[in-house]
Enzyme design. Sequence first.
Site, PDB file in Angstrom:
ATOM      1  N   SER A   1       0.807  -1.219   0.000  1.00 58.36           N
ATOM      2  CA  SER A   1       0.000   0.000   0.000  1.00 58.36           C
ATOM      3  C   SER A   1       0.841   1.270   0.000  1.00 58.36           C
ATOM      4  CB  SER A   1      -0.936   0.005   1.216  1.00 58.36           C
ATOM      5  OG  SER A   1      -1.778  -1.119   1.210  1.00 58.36           O
TER       6      SER A   1
ATOM      7  N   HIS B   1       0.776   4.239   4.518  1.00 57.30           N
ATOM      8  CA  HIS B   1       0.077   5.005   3.489  1.00 57.30           C
ATOM      9  C   HIS B   1       0.611   6.429   3.414  1.00 57.30           C
ATOM     10  CE1 HIS B   1      -3.755   2.254   3.471  1.00 57.30           C
ATOM     11  NE2 HIS B   1      -2.623   1.592   3.277  1.00 57.30           N
TER      12      HIS B   1
END
Length: 258
Positions: free
Chosen positions: A161, A208
């Site tokens: 991610s 993230h």
Amino acid sequence: MKSGARQTRSGRTAFGGTRVANPGLTSGLLIAINVAVWLLILVTGSHASRWIDWLALRPSGICVGGEYAWPDATAASCTTLGTWLPGVADGAWWQLVTSMFTHVDALHIGFNMLALWFLGPQLEVALGRLRFLALYLLSGLGGSLLVFWFAPEFTPTLGASGAVFGLMAGLLVLALRVRGDVQSILMWLGLNAGITILGRGSISWQGHLGGFLGGLALMGIFAFAPKGPRRTAWQGAGVAAYIVVLVALLALRAGALA
């Protein structure tokens, strides 16, 4: 000479990279590596696979045995207590990279690889293969850095991610650079930010955010480097500076956890 000049110009991307005939090749290779690691974990026990202990990013190593844990134990002393789960601060530096290619749940890898497949070829067309690969991997390392600094010390983190968020940031910077429509990109980023916030108990906001910030920095280097014969040199210097900052912050955090 004019014909050669035209061919030379047409062989470069807008940001100095070499044009590629198959812009999906690099993304496909990255997806294949992720899928191969995922299958390895599935066939060796899924969530109970020992491979997770070695490939996922754990800031500090810990000794566990049954329901007990010994946070102050070392790898050597753990041999008489239980099982040693290595961490970056204890020398498992490879986890900063391998965690980017490690998944367990099908939904997790499915979402990340789908995003990579849609975003990757667009960016490889704009950047060329080498710059795109640098954007992906170094954004992922930026995510690993924030995990190393701010995630729970003994909790493993895994997934692509961070690198994918770096690609999202890269696409945003690219759109701003060419004065394109950024509305759809901002909507996509807002949706993913909302998912990250709502799922913060099980989703790594550190990975993230770190990947996104890394993508902003790297794509800024590639997109806004001065035009001309020294553009590649400017881009290389910018990427080198980015790496130096990463290494310095990693060393600082490792020293704090030692």
